[in-house]
Design an enzyme around this catalytic site. Sequence first.
Site, PDB file in Angstrom:
ATOM      1  N   GLU A  38       6.562   2.112 -11.984  1.00  0.00           N
ATOM      2  CA  GLU A  38       7.706   1.447 -12.609  1.00  0.00           C
ATOM      3  C   GLU A  38       8.892   1.483 -11.635  1.00  0.00           C
ATOM      4  O   GLU A  38       9.055   2.445 -10.880  1.00  0.00           O
ATOM      5  CB  GLU A  38       8.065   2.245 -13.881  1.00  0.00           C
ATOM      6  CG  GLU A  38       9.271   1.765 -14.648  1.00  0.00           C
ATOM      7  CD  GLU A  38       9.630   2.706 -15.812  1.00  0.00           C
ATOM      8  OE1 GLU A  38       9.168   3.876 -15.833  1.00  0.00           O
ATOM      9  OE2 GLU A  38      10.360   2.270 -16.700  1.00  0.00           O
ATOM     10  N   LYS A 109       9.684  -4.585 -20.170  1.00  0.00           N
ATOM     11  CA  LYS A 109       9.387  -3.368 -20.941  1.00  0.00           C
ATOM     12  C   LYS A 109       9.964  -3.446 -22.348  1.00  0.00           C
ATOM     13  O   LYS A 109      11.168  -3.678 -22.528  1.00  0.00           O
ATOM     14  CB  LYS A 109       9.980  -2.169 -20.189  1.00  0.00           C
ATOM     15  CG  LYS A 109       9.664  -0.810 -20.784  1.00  0.00           C
ATOM     16  CD  LYS A 109      10.303   0.277 -19.911  1.00  0.00           C
ATOM     17  CE  LYS A 109       9.926   1.670 -20.360  1.00  0.00           C
ATOM     18  NZ  LYS A 109      10.530   2.700 -19.471  1.00  0.00           N
ATOM     19  N   CYS A 142       5.500   2.333 -18.627  1.00  0.00           N
ATOM     20  CA  CYS A 142       5.856   3.719 -18.927  1.00  0.00           C
ATOM     21  C   CYS A 142       5.943   4.030 -20.419  1.00  0.00           C
ATOM     22  O   CYS A 142       4.928   4.087 -21.085  1.00  0.00           O
ATOM     23  CB  CYS A 142       7.126   4.124 -18.184  1.00  0.00           C
ATOM     24  SG  CYS A 142       7.191   5.934 -17.965  1.00  0.00           S
ATOM     25  N   VAL A 169       8.395  11.460 -16.884  1.00  0.00           N
ATOM     26  CA  VAL A 169       9.206  12.676 -16.877  1.00  0.00           C
ATOM     27  C   VAL A 169       8.710  13.696 -17.895  1.00  0.00           C
ATOM     28  O   VAL A 169       9.076  14.859 -17.827  1.00  0.00           O
ATOM     29  CB  VAL A 169      10.699  12.366 -17.123  1.00  0.00           C
ATOM     30  CG1 VAL A 169      11.292  11.620 -15.936  1.00  0.00           C
ATOM     31  CG2 VAL A 169      10.905  11.559 -18.402  1.00  0.00           C
TER      32      VAL A 169
HETATM   33  C1  ACM Z   1       9.925   6.192 -18.856  1.00  0.00           C
HETATM   34  O1  ACM Z   1       9.723   5.335 -19.686  1.00  0.00           O
HETATM   35  N1  ACM Z   1      10.210   5.874 -17.610  1.00  0.00           N
HETATM   36  C2  ACM Z   1       9.834   7.617 -19.196  1.00  0.00           C
END
Ligand code: ACM
Length: 206
Positions: A38, A109, A142, A169
Amino acid sequence: MIAGFFQFSPVRAEPEGNAARLEEALRSTQADLLVCPELATTGYLYRDKEALRAVAEPVPSGPTVTRLAAAARATGRAIVFGIAERAGEKIYNSAVLIQADGPVVCYRKAHLFDTETEVFDRAGATPRHARVAGADVGIMVCFDWRFPEMARVLALEGADVIAHPSNLVHPYCQDAMITRSLENRVFTITASRTGRETVDGMTLAF
Ligand code: ACM
């Protein structure tokens, strides 16, 4: 189909250097499909929308997509990576799938994570499937992993493989994605970035 992933530590606010890393990875892989992290062009942590705007790029006309499209044509391979996408006044946390022929697919996203909501705009529904080497490839980014409906809908829409650029993370995603694969009968490829970023006293380790 041979699928691969490329994990690296993008340098914050250095899109040209990061694009060179992506191009080198694409040119040196044997994979038909290479999945990368990402926000691979910009790095992750931006608290200031103007700083992010300065490194965001239009899709598909921006320099990184243009560069990787040429590499995809030269190699006959496909690549998926995250990019800060500038569209008019808006900035999206997007992932692009680029291949030798066929349109660039740009998925924005759906589930922004934590402080991403301060700098990225909310996306509506965007295209997220491409046919690569005989397989239907669906895209999620992500934190979309946290919502089981994302992978389920991609599978119901016909995905054989889910490409999942990430900047992880929390430690739960890797296990969850095995479950997403099993419950939906799809292959999933999560590519997270590595390293750390510190901005304005906030540090994230990926
Ligand atoms: C994320 O969505 N980069 C944790």
